[in-house]
Design a protein around this motif. Structure first.
Motif, PDB file in Angstrom:
ATOM      1  N   TRP A 100       0.694  -5.369  -4.697  1.00 39.96           N
ATOM      2  CA  TRP A 100       1.078  -5.773  -3.347  1.00 39.96           C
ATOM      3  C   TRP A 100      -0.054  -6.541  -2.665  1.00 39.96           C
ATOM      4  O   TRP A 100       0.183  -7.567  -1.998  1.00 39.96           O
ATOM      5  CB  TRP A 100       1.445  -4.532  -2.537  1.00 39.96           C
ATOM      6  N   LEU A 101      -1.286  -6.087  -2.819  1.00 40.07           N
ATOM      7  CA  LEU A 101      -2.421  -6.799  -2.235  1.00 40.07           C
ATOM      8  C   LEU A 101      -2.591  -8.171  -2.878  1.00 40.07           C
ATOM      9  O   LEU A 101      -2.943  -9.144  -2.188  1.00 40.07           O
ATOM     10  CB  LEU A 101      -3.700  -5.979  -2.411  1.00 40.07           C
ATOM     11  N   GLU A 102      -2.344  -8.262  -4.183  1.00 39.30           N
ATOM     12  CA  GLU A 102      -2.420  -9.570  -4.846  1.00 39.30           C
ATOM     13  C   GLU A 102      -1.390 -10.531  -4.272  1.00 39.30           C
ATOM     14  O   GLU A 102      -1.684 -11.702  -4.009  1.00 39.30           O
ATOM     15  CB  GLU A 102      -2.208  -9.408  -6.358  1.00 39.30           C
ATOM     16  N   ALA A 107      -5.177 -12.788  -5.622  1.00 40.83           N
ATOM     17  CA  ALA A 107      -5.851 -11.964  -6.625  1.00 40.83           C
ATOM     18  C   ALA A 107      -7.338 -11.817  -6.334  1.00 40.83           C
ATOM     19  O   ALA A 107      -7.930 -10.766  -6.603  1.00 40.83           O
ATOM     20  CB  ALA A 107      -5.644 -12.558  -8.016  1.00 40.83           C
ATOM     21  N   GLY A 108      -7.957 -12.864  -5.774  1.00 42.76           N
ATOM     22  CA  GLY A 108      -9.393 -12.798  -5.513  1.00 42.76           C
ATOM     23  C   GLY A 108      -9.763 -11.672  -4.564  1.00 42.76           C
ATOM     24  O   GLY A 108     -10.645 -10.855  -4.863  1.00 42.76           O
ATOM     25  N   ARG A 109      -9.094 -11.597  -3.416  1.00 40.58           N
ATOM     26  CA  ARG A 109      -9.404 -10.553  -2.454  1.00 40.58           C
ATOM     27  C   ARG A 109      -9.006  -9.175  -2.982  1.00 40.58           C
ATOM     28  O   ARG A 109      -9.732  -8.189  -2.796  1.00 40.58           O
ATOM     29  CB  ARG A 109      -8.682 -10.827  -1.134  1.00 40.58           C
ATOM     30  N   LEU A 113     -11.807  -6.107  -3.730  1.00 37.92           N
ATOM     31  CA  LEU A 113     -11.761  -4.754  -3.176  1.00 37.92           C
ATOM     32  C   LEU A 113     -11.788  -3.707  -4.276  1.00 37.92           C
ATOM     33  O   LEU A 113     -12.505  -2.702  -4.200  1.00 37.92           O
ATOM     34  CB  LEU A 113     -10.496  -4.586  -2.332  1.00 37.92           C
ATOM     35  N   PHE A 114     -10.977  -3.921  -5.305  1.00 40.84           N
ATOM     36  CA  PHE A 114     -10.883  -2.954  -6.401  1.00 40.84           C
ATOM     37  C   PHE A 114     -12.239  -2.781  -7.101  1.00 40.84           C
ATOM     38  O   PHE A 114     -12.705  -1.655  -7.316  1.00 40.84           O
ATOM     39  CB  PHE A 114      -9.822  -3.423  -7.397  1.00 40.84           C
TER      40      PHE A 114
END
Length: 233
Positions: A100-102, A107-109, A113-114
């Motif tokens: 969901w974040l991707e 994908a970079g952000r 974070l991960f």
């Protein structure tokens, strides 16, 4: 039914290609250890990527990177605590929240974070372990314990995702914190270092979520003023 599943899977891959590939890699390494290698060989692999004090001192880059290629859990023992951990880390953390974040932020952000959560939470627990060993709060076996996997990174993105929810934000955030608190060992002078690591990862995730919210507010266009009623002289 099969067509629906195939369509949903295709949509998932097209919208979150990096996470789909990463989830496939995690499943592949897990199956390699559980179905291909012998028990002794799998234990050697897991110990080789464990982020314990001995490994971090001897080969820090290898273990910090290698630990993110595996998840510590099970896919078959569905009544076990380990399976619940798999559902949280691999299921909710990677397959749902990281994807969901991707989709939402790129994908970079998402992976920044991960990876930040994985690295920072791991390294921030090192001073704690040294202090606890010096005072006898942890057994000396902690130095070479088997400790690997994606759970710190998963906890970070779960915390970020919880803070970004419009509804049920605070219950979700409470659930993210409750997982390590309820599942950790609090019997000694200090909670076990993995519990501390997960709480640190959650704090990092909440901070990341707050930064994303602030950036979104700044990027939002200013409201256009509406013309008032015409004055009649």
């Amino acid at each position: 039914m099969i067509r629906r599943v195939a369509r949903a899977l295709g949509t998932y891959v097209s919208r979150s290609p990096v996470t789909a590939g990463y989830a496939g890699l995690l499943l592949s390494t897990h199956l390699w250890c559980t179905a291909v290698l012998s028990t002794a060989e799998a234990q050697r692999v897991m110990l080789g990527v464990s982020t314990n004090l001995d490994n971090l001192h001897d080969r820090p880059v290898r273990v910090l990177a290698g630990s993110m290629l595996f998840f510590d859990g099970t896919l078959t023992e569905i009544t076990s605590e380990a399976f619940a951990g798999t559902l949280i880390t691999l299921g909710l953390g990677v397959i749902v929240c990281l994807a969901w974040l991707e989709r939402r932020y790129g994908a970079g952000r998402a992976y920044a974070l991960f990876v930040l959560g994985h690295l920072a939470a791991t390294l921030l627990t090192v001073p704690l372990i040294h202090v606890a060993l010096a005072h006898g709060w942890y057994p000396d076996s902690v130095r070479h314990a088997t400790d690997f996997g994606i759970s710190y990174g998963a906890e970070t993105v779960l915390a970020t995702g919880a803070l970004l929810l419009r509804r049920a934000r605070w219950p979700a955030a409470a659930g993210v914190v409750a997982w390590p608190v309820l599942g950790g060992d609090w019997s000694g002078e200090l909670p076990d270092f993995t519990t501390v690591g997960h709480l640190l990862a959650a704090a990092l995730g909440f901070g990341g979520g707050a930064c994303l919210l602030r950036a979104a507010r700044r990027a939002a266009p200013a409201p256009v003023p509406q013309p008032g009623p015409a004055l009649v002289e």
